[in-house]
Design an enzyme around this catalytic site. Structure first.
Site, PDB file in Angstrom:
ATOM      1  N   ARG A  62     -39.961  18.439  31.575  1.00  0.00           N
ATOM      2  CA  ARG A  62     -39.236  17.904  30.416  1.00  0.00           C
ATOM      3  C   ARG A  62     -40.157  17.843  29.193  1.00  0.00           C
ATOM      4  NH1 ARG A  62     -35.185  12.692  29.817  1.00  0.00           N
ATOM      5  NH2 ARG A  62     -35.344  12.528  27.569  1.00  0.00           N
ATOM      6  N   ARG A 118     -28.993  12.713  41.444  1.00  0.00           N
ATOM      7  CA  ARG A 118     -30.164  12.728  40.564  1.00  0.00           C
ATOM      8  C   ARG A 118     -31.449  13.044  41.332  1.00  0.00           C
ATOM      9  NH1 ARG A 118     -28.749   7.293  37.558  1.00  0.00           N
ATOM     10  NH2 ARG A 118     -26.987   7.937  36.280  1.00  0.00           N
ATOM     11  N   ARG A 170     -36.411  11.824  36.901  1.00  0.00           N
ATOM     12  CA  ARG A 170     -37.621  11.204  36.357  1.00  0.00           C
ATOM     13  C   ARG A 170     -38.540  10.583  37.400  1.00  0.00           C
ATOM     14  NH1 ARG A 170     -35.501   7.149  32.067  1.00  0.00           N
ATOM     15  NH2 ARG A 170     -33.670   7.145  33.435  1.00  0.00           N
ATOM     16  N   ASP A 200     -25.839  17.851  32.635  1.00  0.00           N
ATOM     17  CA  ASP A 200     -25.374  16.519  32.257  1.00  0.00           C
ATOM     18  C   ASP A 200     -23.859  16.513  32.246  1.00  0.00           C
ATOM     19  OD1 ASP A 200     -26.495  13.836  31.037  1.00  0.00           O
ATOM     20  OD2 ASP A 200     -24.695  14.331  29.898  1.00  0.00           O
ATOM     21  N   TYR A 229     -17.096   7.957  26.977  1.00  0.00           N
ATOM     22  CA  TYR A 229     -18.198   8.210  26.043  1.00  0.00           C
ATOM     23  C   TYR A 229     -17.690   8.783  24.718  1.00  0.00           C
ATOM     24  CZ  TYR A 229     -21.473   7.462  29.886  1.00  0.00           C
ATOM     25  OH  TYR A 229     -22.191   6.912  30.914  1.00  0.00           O
TER      26      TYR A 229
END
Length: 356
Positions: free
Chosen positions: A41, A28, A32, A78, A155
């Site tokens: 973003r 990552r 963020r 992702d 998921y």
């Protein structure tokens, strides 16, 4: 034709060849914690708007390389792109993580699943790989990636994130044959997806088995490791992917490193719950190791970051085959200056180790 590679430390370490210092990238690393990522973003309008636009994906992939002396770039995407391409309706609710509009719960649901068209629903990913590889211009290698079959299934069956993914676990106990059908179509999809990234220009491939470590030993072998092995075998049979190193990262699965080292992969990611010296003994020189600083160390002071980075490097020792990384992804609260401290310390101390 691609530009010649100017920095091949990362690939050399994966081949367990000598390097001048320990290479570093972090999971990552485009994310963020970087204000420039948050700005991009915002322009994209949403996470999926960011991930599905090759220009935006390229922009954020390159952002950490403009700040830090990293030894590899990783495609910004992702892990849930495959189930989204299967028609499950992926969305990201603010503060709640991924959601699927159409979770997979029945035999009929699973029977409808097929390997996605890599030139159709997932073309935006390979377009991003091509663009990033071109824009890197040989600066560092590019890593492509996918989620593991077990992690994707978690998921898809639950429909969203979970602490224990009990629905998939129950399926694997109640109807193992059905669970295997789901995992098989996912393994074929993951292999096809990674092969397409290899053809587009990725120079290493990584499989994220985020939830394999929550399985008991027998279940891990049957439902997680078995399908990662299937993916690796398929990549070794692919004309574009067979020469690329494959990294398997199964969080919380330190007890399985010896078995994972026999999968045919080039390297294993290691989280912070195992000492690298123990991990190195477990894999017996069969594969390189990647890891394994606790990500929360980056919330500590610069002196602590330097000390803990040196401890990780010392635990591996002056042996070939180590790629420095965090034991999981960098968190959004990290000060980018702390990341710079880490990268610089790894390179400086890695050189010192090789002088002795």
């Amino acid at each position: 034709m691609h530009a010649p590679l100017k920095n091949d430390r990362f690939l050399r370490a994966l081949r367990r060849e000598p390097v001048d210092t320990t290479p570093i990238w972090v999971m990552r690393q485009a994310g963020r914690y970087l204000p420039e990522y948050r700005a991009t973003r915002e322009r994209a309008g949403s996470f999926m708007g960011l991930a599905q636009n090759p220009e935006f994906a390229c922009e954020v992939t390159l952002q950490p390389l403009q700040r830090f002396d990293l030894d590899a770039a990783i495609l910004f995407s992702d892990i849930l792109t495959i189930p989204d391409a299967m028609g499950l309706g992926l969305s990201f609710a603010q503060g709640e993580g991924p959601q699927f509009a159409h979770p997979v719960r029945t035999a009929a649901d699973i029977a409808r699943l097929a390997v996605p068209d890599m030139d159709g629903e997932l073309r935006y990913v390979t377009d991003a790989v091509r663009l990033i590889r071109r824009e890197l211009d040989g600066r560092v290698p590019l890593i492509g990636f996918a989620g593991s079959p077990w992690t994707l299934a978690c998921y898809m069956v639950e429909g969203h994130g979970s602490r224990d993914f009990a629905l998939l676990k129950a399926l694997s106990w109640n109807d193992p044959a059905l669970a295997h059908r789901l995992l098989d179509v996912l393994a074929r999809s993951v292999a096809s997806y990674l092969a397409a990234q290899a053809e587009a220009g990725a120079q290493a491939l990584m499989v994220f088995d985020t939830w394999g470590g929550m399985l008991g030993p027998k279940a891990f072998r049957e439902f997680s490791l078995r399908y990662m092995q299937q993916v690796v075998a398929a990549l070794q049979a692919d004309a574009h992917a067979r020469k690329l190193p494959v990294i398997l990262f199964s969080k919380g699965a330190g007890q399985h490193l010896a078995e994972m080292a026999d999968s045919g992969c080039a390297a294993l990611g290691v989280d912070w719950t195992i000492n690298l010296a123990d991990a190195r003994r477990a894999v017996a020189g069969k594969v390189a190791l990647q890891g394994n600083l606790d990500p929360t160390v980056l919330r500590a002071s610069p002196d602590v970051i330097r000390r803990e980075a040196r401890a990780v490097l010392d635990s591996y020792g002056n042996h070939p085959g180590h790629v420095f990384n965090l034991g999981h992804g960098i968190t959004p609260e990290v000060d980018p200056e702390h990341m710079k401290v880490l990268v610089n310390e790894v390179h400086a101390y890695g050189r010192t180790l090789r002088e002795h």
